[in-house]
Each structure stands twice: as structure tokens, then as C-alpha cells.
Write a protein that holds these residues in place. Sequence first.
Motif, PDB file in Angstrom:
ATOM      1  N   VAL A   1     -36.438  -6.780 -11.707  1.00  0.00           N
ATOM      2  CA  VAL A   1     -35.101  -6.320 -11.312  1.00  0.00           C
ATOM      3  C   VAL A   1     -34.449  -7.390 -10.439  1.00  0.00           C
ATOM      4  CG1 VAL A   1     -35.721  -3.859 -11.387  1.00  0.00           C
ATOM      5  CG2 VAL A   1     -35.939  -5.121  -9.236  1.00  0.00           C
ATOM      6  N   PRO A   2     -33.112  -7.358 -10.323  1.00  0.00           N
ATOM      7  CA  PRO A   2     -32.442  -8.268  -9.377  1.00  0.00           C
ATOM      8  C   PRO A   2     -32.903  -7.967  -7.951  1.00  0.00           C
ATOM      9  CG  PRO A   2     -30.843  -7.175 -10.812  1.00  0.00           C
ATOM     10  CD  PRO A   2     -32.168  -6.513 -11.049  1.00  0.00           C
ATOM     11  N   THR A   3     -32.758  -8.946  -7.086  1.00  0.00           N
ATOM     12  CA  THR A   3     -33.206  -8.757  -5.698  1.00  0.00           C
ATOM     13  C   THR A   3     -32.128  -9.035  -4.658  1.00  0.00           C
ATOM     14  OG1 THR A   3     -34.084 -11.009  -5.626  1.00  0.00           O
ATOM     15  CG2 THR A   3     -35.630  -9.252  -6.254  1.00  0.00           C
ATOM     16  N   VAL A   4     -30.987  -9.580  -5.073  1.00  0.00           N
ATOM     17  CA  VAL A   4     -29.936  -9.934  -4.119  1.00  0.00           C
ATOM     18  C   VAL A   4     -28.577  -9.560  -4.698  1.00  0.00           C
ATOM     19  CG1 VAL A   4     -28.833 -11.818  -2.849  1.00  0.00           C
ATOM     20  CG2 VAL A   4     -31.293 -11.868  -3.207  1.00  0.00           C
TER      21      VAL A   4
ATOM     22  N   MET B   1     -23.475  -3.655  -5.030  1.00  0.00           N
ATOM     23  CA  MET B   1     -24.635  -2.799  -5.311  1.00  0.00           C
ATOM     24  C   MET B   1     -24.184  -1.516  -6.004  1.00  0.00           C
ATOM     25  SD  MET B   1     -26.901  -3.004  -1.850  1.00  0.00           S
ATOM     26  CE  MET B   1     -27.389  -4.572  -1.157  1.00  0.00           C
ATOM     27  N   PHE B   2     -23.111  -0.925  -5.491  1.00  0.00           N
ATOM     28  CA  PHE B   2     -22.650   0.334  -6.069  1.00  0.00           C
ATOM     29  C   PHE B   2     -21.975   0.136  -7.424  1.00  0.00           C
ATOM     30  CE2 PHE B   2     -23.369   1.804  -1.727  1.00  0.00           C
ATOM     31  CZ  PHE B   2     -24.134   2.929  -2.004  1.00  0.00           C
ATOM     32  N   LYS B   3     -21.340  -1.003  -7.637  1.00  0.00           N
ATOM     33  CA  LYS B   3     -20.802  -1.297  -8.968  1.00  0.00           C
ATOM     34  C   LYS B   3     -21.946  -1.425  -9.973  1.00  0.00           C
ATOM     35  CE  LYS B   3     -16.445  -3.501  -7.615  1.00  0.00           C
ATOM     36  NZ  LYS B   3     -15.701  -4.782  -7.555  1.00  0.00           N
ATOM     37  N   ASP B   4     -23.012  -2.117  -9.564  1.00  0.00           N
ATOM     38  CA  ASP B   4     -24.192  -2.227 -10.438  1.00  0.00           C
ATOM     39  C   ASP B   4     -24.842  -0.856 -10.645  1.00  0.00           C
ATOM     40  OD1 ASP B   4     -23.765  -4.922 -10.706  1.00  0.00           O
ATOM     41  OD2 ASP B   4     -25.551  -5.547  -9.597  1.00  0.00           O
ATOM     42  N   THR B   5     -24.805  -0.035  -9.612  1.00  0.00           N
ATOM     43  CA  THR B   5     -25.365   1.319  -9.724  1.00  0.00           C
ATOM     44  C   THR B   5     -24.611   2.117 -10.782  1.00  0.00           C
ATOM     45  OG1 THR B   5     -26.150   1.336  -7.444  1.00  0.00           O
ATOM     46  CG2 THR B   5     -25.749   3.486  -8.459  1.00  0.00           C
ATOM     47  N   LEU B   6     -23.287   2.075 -10.757  1.00  0.00           N
ATOM     48  CA  LEU B   6     -22.510   2.812 -11.755  1.00  0.00           C
ATOM     49  C   LEU B   6     -22.826   2.314 -13.157  1.00  0.00           C
ATOM     50  CD1 LEU B   6     -20.409   4.871 -12.640  1.00  0.00           C
ATOM     51  CD2 LEU B   6     -18.629   3.148 -12.164  1.00  0.00           C
TER      52      LEU B   6
ATOM     53  N   GLU C   1     -23.498  13.916 -12.227  1.00  0.00           N
ATOM     54  CA  GLU C   1     -23.468  13.805 -10.766  1.00  0.00           C
ATOM     55  C   GLU C   1     -23.728  12.368 -10.308  1.00  0.00           C
ATOM     56  OE1 GLU C   1     -26.418  15.132  -7.213  1.00  0.00           O
ATOM     57  OE2 GLU C   1     -25.899  16.716  -8.645  1.00  0.00           O
ATOM     58  N   GLU C   2     -24.696  11.701 -10.926  1.00  0.00           N
ATOM     59  CA  GLU C   2     -25.031  10.322 -10.532  1.00  0.00           C
ATOM     60  C   GLU C   2     -23.836   9.390 -10.734  1.00  0.00           C
ATOM     61  OE1 GLU C   2     -27.575   9.432  -8.908  1.00  0.00           O
ATOM     62  OE2 GLU C   2     -29.263  10.692  -9.449  1.00  0.00           O
ATOM     63  N   GLU C   3     -23.171   9.510 -11.882  1.00  0.00           N
ATOM     64  CA  GLU C   3     -22.018   8.645 -12.143  1.00  0.00           C
ATOM     65  C   GLU C   3     -20.863   8.961 -11.192  1.00  0.00           C
ATOM     66  OE1 GLU C   3     -20.741   8.164 -16.192  1.00  0.00           O
ATOM     67  OE2 GLU C   3     -22.804   8.137 -16.929  1.00  0.00           O
ATOM     68  N   GLU C   4     -20.630  10.227 -10.950  1.00  0.00           N
ATOM     69  CA  GLU C   4     -19.551  10.625 -10.037  1.00  0.00           C
ATOM     70  C   GLU C   4     -19.810  10.076  -8.630  1.00  0.00           C
ATOM     71  OE1 GLU C   4     -17.164  14.646  -8.669  1.00  0.00           O
ATOM     72  OE2 GLU C   4     -19.288  14.849  -9.175  1.00  0.00           O
ATOM     73  N   THR C   5     -21.039  10.200  -8.165  1.00  0.00           N
ATOM     74  CA  THR C   5     -21.391   9.706  -6.835  1.00  0.00           C
ATOM     75  C   THR C   5     -21.205   8.197  -6.750  1.00  0.00           C
ATOM     76  OG1 THR C   5     -22.949  11.518  -6.480  1.00  0.00           O
ATOM     77  CG2 THR C   5     -23.253   9.547  -5.121  1.00  0.00           C
ATOM     78  N   ALA C   6     -21.625   7.486  -7.772  1.00  0.00           N
ATOM     79  CA  ALA C   6     -21.462   6.021  -7.765  1.00  0.00           C
ATOM     80  C   ALA C   6     -19.984   5.647  -7.711  1.00  0.00           C
ATOM     81  CB  ALA C   6     -22.140   5.409  -8.984  1.00  0.00           C
ATOM     82  N   ARG C   7     -19.149   6.350  -8.481  1.00  0.00           N
ATOM     83  CA  ARG C   7     -17.704   6.069  -8.448  1.00  0.00           C
ATOM     84  C   ARG C   7     -17.134   6.346  -7.057  1.00  0.00           C
ATOM     85  NH1 ARG C   7     -18.069   7.989 -13.713  1.00  0.00           N
ATOM     86  NH2 ARG C   7     -17.582  10.119 -13.111  1.00  0.00           N
ATOM     87  N   GLU C   8     -17.575   7.431  -6.419  1.00  0.00           N
ATOM     88  CA  GLU C   8     -17.109   7.751  -5.067  1.00  0.00           C
ATOM     89  C   GLU C   8     -17.532   6.683  -4.067  1.00  0.00           C
ATOM     90  OE1 GLU C   8     -18.775  11.633  -4.425  1.00  0.00           O
ATOM     91  OE2 GLU C   8     -17.190  12.641  -5.563  1.00  0.00           O
ATOM     92  N   MET C   9     -18.749   6.172  -4.211  1.00  0.00           N
ATOM     93  CA  MET C   9     -19.229   5.126  -3.296  1.00  0.00           C
ATOM     94  C   MET C   9     -18.450   3.834  -3.511  1.00  0.00           C
ATOM     95  SD  MET C   9     -21.274   6.830  -1.507  1.00  0.00           S
ATOM     96  CE  MET C   9     -21.646   5.462  -0.462  1.00  0.00           C
ATOM     97  N   ILE C  10     -18.145   3.510  -4.755  1.00  0.00           N
ATOM     98  CA  ILE C  10     -17.336   2.317  -5.032  1.00  0.00           C
ATOM     99  C   ILE C  10     -15.976   2.458  -4.359  1.00  0.00           C
ATOM    100  CG2 ILE C  10     -16.098   1.071  -6.855  1.00  0.00           C
ATOM    101  CD1 ILE C  10     -18.592   1.686  -8.662  1.00  0.00           C
ATOM    102  N   ALA C  11     -15.354   3.611  -4.490  1.00  0.00           N
ATOM    103  CA  ALA C  11     -14.040   3.843  -3.872  1.00  0.00           C
ATOM    104  C   ALA C  11     -14.134   3.715  -2.351  1.00  0.00           C
ATOM    105  CB  ALA C  11     -13.501   5.211  -4.262  1.00  0.00           C
TER     106      ALA C  11
END
Length: 173
Positions: free
Chosen positions: A76-79, A86-91, A129-139
Amino acid sequence: MLSKNLHEAVNAQINAELWSAYLYLSMSLDAEAKGLKGVANWFYIQYREEQDHARIFMNFLNSRDAKVELQPIAEVPTVWNSALDMFKDTLAHEQKVTALIQNLAAIAHDDADFASQNSLVWFINEQVEEEETAREMIAAFDAVEGNKFGLYMLDKELASRTYNTPAPLAAKA
């Protein structure tokens, strides 16, 4: 009895969930190295949730008398440049996981495997829920970009996140 196709796909999903855990652990460690203890906490909880998702799939295979076959976990990436990245990659990652879960549901549907279809409903809802949370964190991180005090307050808020055992595991406890 599970079809060979679904059995193989669930084993691949277990690997994907463990890779997800490894990714979120890496994000947690990178955030901690950057002094973002709240972000590190948020991703550490994600790491634990992904491990639990893998365990739910393992329990499912065991309940269907199908063998769990663990596979190597890819690097996996490390940096990351920032918490926002991080949250964009999470989404993006969660969208891939959603596609994998939907594929499992499609296989179960084609197999007329109603027990598997029923078990997958929880994961389908979880992915929404996971996608919604990631979008909220990005915002949220986009809103504080360049604002050190805003980043400090958001990081402090994320430090309060606590771990909750996913319902399919809590029911077995």
C-alpha cells in the motif's frame, strides 16, 4: 452450498478487506507522523473496521462450510501530501470496494443464493455510509485548507471518534 464462483469471489473480498485495513493503518501512521493525532485516530478506527469486515466474510464462509483461503496482501502507499489527499484516496478506494460488493451481490443473485444475498445487504448499506462519510471528510478538510486553526479544530474533533463493533460481529458476541 456456495457456488465455486461466489466462494472464490468472497475469498478475494477477504483479501480486499485486509488490504483496506492495511491501507488505513498506513494512513493512520502517516497522519501521526505529520502530527495529526485526530486524523490518525480516525484512520486507525477505519483499520479496525476493515479487519472486522474481513472477519465477517470469514465467518460467512465458515457458516457455509466453505474454506477461507488467505492470500498475500499487496503493498500500500505510505505517504500522502495532506489529510485532504488521504480522504480523497479514501473515497476512491471505497468506491472500488462498493463495486466489489456489488459484484458479490450480482453473483449471489445469478446463483439464486438467497442466504448470500441477504448477508450482503449489510455490506451494501455499509458502503453507502463509507462513501458518504468520505465525501463529508473531503468537504470538511477542503473547507479548512490553508487555515491552521481550522485544521487544528477538525483534527481535535476527529480525535473523539470511537470504535464500534459492526453489527454482524456484535450479534455473535
